[in-house]
Write an enzyme that holds these catalytic residues in place. Structure first.
Site: not given
Lengths: 523, 523
Positions: A454, A456, A460, A494, A508
C-alpha cells in the site's frame, strides 16, 4: 467460511447471562436471547447471511446450580455504536424475559477505541488533589432545604478539617439561577478554606437539570474553574453522561441513584459490577459511588468487590476509576472500610460527619488522622509515575509472547480490500483517549505472511522488534531486524514480509489523523 | 401551622410503595424512605423547618399480606422539577433498598401543568391516519442487516395491505447518513403505496443515536414530513424523550426496551403500569409498546390492564395515549387480543406478519379484515369530537359540586404575598399543553372570603357562575351573579368578594402569557 466469533481477540460484544431455567431448556433460551437481542424475528425465517453476521452467537453454556445456567453470548461490535444501543443489545428485550440476568460483560475492542472513558482516573484525581498514598475522604452537602450560606459553611468546615472532596447531595436540584448562586457560594467558601490550609479540597456540584439544560450546568462548572461534577447516570441517561464527559475535561463522580432497580433483584437485571463498574466507567465515571457492605443498604461483599475490580482492572486503554463506598458509613467504621476498599478508594461519609459529636471540621480531621495512621500520606507519588498508580497508557506491562496488559490484539483489517496474510495487530497508544498526535501499534507477521502492499500520504516510522522481516519500499528490499528503524515517506509503496520460520514483529508509529491506504502505484 | 400534606388536592408527589417487611417494621421503613428520598441525613439532626417542608410524609400504611405493607408517601412538588429528578424522588435511593417497589404514583398538579404530554394522543393519531372506530395494526421493519430496498419493500407491502402504522425495529441503529438513506427509502415506498391505496399508512423511523446526535435524527424526521418516531425511553433517558416530544410535534411511539429490569422482579422496581403507563405518558408517549399476555414474554394480565388504564385515564390535561400490546402476537390471536385491549389500542405484530403464509401484504389484509369484522371502521368519528374519543381538554365533564373530571383544584397562590381568603382555584384550559392563547379557570370563594386585591397589565374576563359575589373595580362595587360578565381592564385594581352565606363561583379568562399581579395603586 463463517467467521469464528468465539476466537480470542475477535472484536465482539461478549455477555454472560445467568438463566434461571431448567438445564434442559437453557440452550433453547440462550439461542432465543441471541435472536431476541439482534433481529427479533422467528428463527425459521432468518436469512443465512443475517444469521451469520447479525444474530448473536451462543459461545458457551455452563451449569451454575440445580436450576441455573450461565450462557455466554457474543454480538457483533456494530451493536455498540453508542452506549444507548449497547444497553439495548446487552439487556433491552431480554429485560422483559423472566429469570435472565447480565452477570458479566466484555466490551468490544472497537468500542474501547472510540471511548475516552474517565477524564482523570486514579492518578489524575490524585494530582488534582495533591495527595498520594492513601484513600480519599469525601462528604456531601445537605440537607436540601438548607440555605446557600449553610451549605457553604459545611463545605468550608470540611475543607478546613482536611477533607479531600466535597460534593452536592444528589437531591439538590435547582433552576439555573439558583444553582449558580449555590455553586458560587460553596466554591468561594472552599477556596477561602483552601487558602487557609494551603491544601486543595475539591468541590463537585451536582449537575441535575432538565435534558435541555444539563449541558449548561456542566459548562458552568467547567467555566467556573471547578474540578468536577456529580451526576446520576441512571436518571439522566448513561450516554448523556458519556457525551458530557467527552466534552468537558472534568472529574465525573457518578451517583448510583435508581441503579438498584437493575442490580438488586436476584435473577433479574444487571449485576452490580457490570452496571456500577464496567458501564459507569465506559460512560466516563472517574468515581463510582455505591452502597458498601457497611451502612444502611448493606450491599453484598462479593458484589462490592466486583464493582471495585471492574473499576480498577485493565479495560482497553481507559483510565482506572475510583470505587467510592457510601450509604451510611459510621465514622468509627471508616478506617476499616478504607482497609477493605484499598488505597485507591474515595470513602464517602455524609450523614455521620454532619452529626459528628466533634462537629464537621474536627470530625473530618479525626477521620483523616485515622486514615493517615493506617496508610501514611505523601504529597507526590512514591516514585514518579509509579506503575501501581499509573493509569491508562502511562505504562503498558509487556507480557510473555508479545502481549501487553489491557491491549488485546485486534484483527488487521485497516487496509480494507488490500490483500494481507497472517498479521496480528495490537493498538498500543493513541486510540484509547490519549489525545496524542500519533498512534503506536505493534504488528506481528506469521512465517510466510505479509502486510498489505500500500501507499498513503502519511508516513510510517517502523521499528524492528522480534525476529527478522523484509521491508519492500518502492520495489527495493531491505531487512528489518530488532531495533532497525525504517521510515516510509509519503506515497512510497511498501509492504512488510516474513520470509523466515519464526514470527516477525515490529512497531509502527503513524499520525493519529491520517489518510486511508491505497494500492501501490504499480498495482 | 404545619401544612396538611395529605389533604385532597394538595400539590404533592404521591407514591405508593409495596414494602416486603415484617408488619411491625413497616412504619420504620416507610419513615426511613421518606427521609432517604429527600434529605438523606440522620433523623435526629433534621431541622424542624426542613422536616416540615422538605422531608417526605408517610400518609398511610396498609397491610398487603403476611409480610407486606403498602405505604403511601408524599413529597413536595419541587422534587418534580424535571423528570430525571422525579425518577430520583420516586425511587432513586429507595431502589438500593431490598424489597421496596413503586406500585402507584400520582404526579403533582404543578408538574402536569408544566408538561405537554402526548402531542397527538388517541384522537390526534386517528386524525393523522384517518381511521376511526377500530384498533390500529402496526408492524416493525426488520431484521437488522437487511438492505434498505428489502426494508422499503416490507413497508410498502404492509401499507398496500391496509396496515395502519409501520415502525423501524428498535435494533436499527445507524450513523446519520445511513439512517437518512434508510428513512428516505422507506418513506418513499410508503408514500407510493399510500398513493395507490388512497389511504395514509404512517411510517415511524427509530430515533436511536448517540446523545450528541439524537435531536438531529428527530429533527430530520420532522423536516422530512414524516408523522413520528420510535424511541426507547429507558435507553436514551426519559427526560430526553420528554424534551424531544416538547420540541417536535411528532407522534412518539415508546418501545419498552430495558424496562423489564424495573418491572419484572417481584418485590423490587417499579410496577408495569407506573413505568410504561404513567411515566411514559408524562414523557410524551403517544403510544406505549409493551409485551402483552399473549406472545413470548407473557406479561401478567393485571399488569397489562394497569398499563392500559394509566395510558387512558384522566391525567391532568394530558392527552390519552395508546396502549400497544406486542411481543410475539400470533396472527390468529390478533382479533382476540384486540377485543381484550379495546378499540383505542395499536396491535403491534412483527415476526408473525413477516412469516405469514400469505406473505406480508395479504397477511396484513387478512388481519385488518378480521379487525374490521369485529369493530367496524369509519373514516371519521361517529360524532364529531365524540366524548369517548376526545382527548385532553376537548371535553371536561362537569361533576356535582362544581368539580371537573381530570381537573383537581389547586391552592390559590398565584398572587404571591397578596392577601386572600377562602378561595379554591380549578385550572380548566390552557395549562395542560393545549397551546391556546388564553387560560380558563374557575374560582370559588367561600362565604366571607375574597380574592387578592390586585392589578396587572393583562385583562380579566369574568363570568358569574354560582351564587352571588361583589366585584370591586377601582373602588366601585358591582354585583356578580350567574352569567353576569365583567371585564377588568389593564391596571384596574380589582377584587372579588363573597359577602353571602353561600359559595360564590366564577370563571375567569386570562391571556396564557401574562404579567404577574401587583398591589392596587392605593395600597
Amino acid at each position: 467460511m463463517a467467521p469464528d466469533h468465539s476466537a480470542p481477540g475477535a472484536d465482539r460484544i461478549r455477555v454472560r447471562y445467568r438463566l434461571e431455567t431448567p438445564p434442559d431448556q437453557a440452550d433453547q433460551l440462550a439461542r432465543a436471547i441471541a435472536v431476541e437481542q439482534t433481529v427479533e424475528i422467528p428463527d425459521r425465517i432468518i436469512p443465512p447471511r443475517i444469521r451469520r453476521e447479525v444474530v448473536g452467537e451462543v459461545e458457551s453454556l455452563t451449569r451454575a446450580g440445580p436450576a441455573a445456567t450461565e450462557a455466554t453470548i457474543s454480538y457483533p461490535p456494530e451493536f455498540a455504536g453508542n452506549l444507548s444501543e449497547l444497553l439495548g443489545v446487552l439487556y433491552g428485550n431480554a429485560s422483559m424475559l423472566t429469570g435472565v440476568r447480565v452477570v458479566d460483560f466484555e466490551p468490544p475492542i472497537s468500542l474501547l477505541e472510540r471511548l475516552s472513558g474517565p477524564n482523570h482516573g486514579v492518578l489524575g484525581l490524585r494530582r488534582l488533589r495533591g495527595i498520594h498514598g492513601r484513600p480519599l475522604v469525601a462528604t456531601a452537602l445537605k440537607p436540601r432545604g438548607s440555605s446557600n450560606e449553610e451549605l457553604a459553611a459545611l463545605a468550608a468546615a470540611f475543607a478546613r478539617g482536611g477533607g479531600d472532596l466535597v460534593k452536592d447531595d444528589q437531591n439538590l436540584n435547582d433552576d439555573f439561577v439558583t444553582f449558580r448562586a449555590r455553586v458560587l457560594a460553596c466554591a468561594h467558601a472552599v477556596d477561602r478554606a483552601n487558602e487557609a490550609t494551603g491544601s486543595r479540597c475539591l468541590y463537585l456540584p451536582h449537575a441535575g437539570a432538565p435534558a435541555e439544560e444539563l449541558e449548561r450546568y456542566v459548562a458552568f462548572v467547567a467555566e467556573a474553574g471547578l474540578p468536577g461534577v456529580l451526576v446520576c447516570p441512571m436518571l439522566v441517561g448513561l450516554d448523556a453522561v458519556r457525551m458530557l464527559a467527552a466534552r468537558y475535561p472534568l472529574v465525573f463522580m457518578a451517583h448510583p441513584s435508581f441503579s438498584g432497580a437493575f442490580t438488586n433483584a436476584p435473577g433479574q437485571g444487571i449485576s452490580h459490577g457490570v452496571l456500577l463498574g464496567t458501564l459507569f466507567r465506559l460512560a466516563g465515571a472517574d468515581i463510582s459511588v455505591y452502597p458498601g457492605p457497611r451502612g444502611r443498604f448493606g450491599y453484598p461483599e462479593a458484589a462490592v468487590r466486583d464493582i471495585q475490580t471492574r473499576l480498577r482492572a485493565p479495560l482497553g486503554g481507559l483510565r482506572r476509576a475510583w470505587p467510592s463506598p457510601a450509604g451510611g458509613l459510621a465514622c468509627d467504621e471508616v478506617t476499616d472500610a478504607a482497609v477493605e476498599s484499598g488505597r485507591d478508594a474515595v470513602l464517602l461519609i455524609g450523614g455521620a460527619l454532619l452529626s459528628h459529636p466533634f462537629g464537621l471540621e474536627d470530625g473530618a480531621r479525626a477521620l483523616l488522622d485515622g486514615i493517615r495512621a493506617e496508610f501514611g500520606e505523601t504529597a507526590a507519588p512514591p516514585e514518579p509515575m509509579a506503575a501501581a498508580e499509573a493509569d491508562g497508557p502511562s505504562r503498558l506491562a509487556f507480557e510473555s509472547d508479545w502481549q501487553w496488559t489491557g491491549r488485546p490484539g485486534s484483527p488487521y483489517k485497516d487496509a480494507g480490500d488490500l490483500a494481507f496474510r497472517g498479521v496480528r495487530r495490537v493498538e498500543l497508544v493513541g486510540r484509547f483517549g490519549e489525545r496524542s498526535g500519533s498512534d503506536l501499534r505493534y504488528f506481528e507477521v506469521e512465517p510466510g505472511g505479509y502486510t498489505s502492499h500500500e501507499r498513503h500520504l502519511h508516513t510510517h516510522v517502523v521499528i524492528g522488534a522480534r525476529g527478522e522481516g523484509v521491508l519492500v519500499l518502492d520495489g527495493r528490499r531491505m531487512p528489518l531486524r530488532p531495533h532497525d528503524i525504517a521510515c516510509v515517506g509519503p506515497l512510497e509503496s511498501h509492504q512488510l514480509r516474513n520470509e523466515t520460520d519464526h514470527p516477525f514483529g515490529f512497531y509502527c508509529v503513524v499520525d493519529h489523523h491520517r489518510d486511508p491506504p491505497m494500492p501501490p502505484r504499480d498495482a
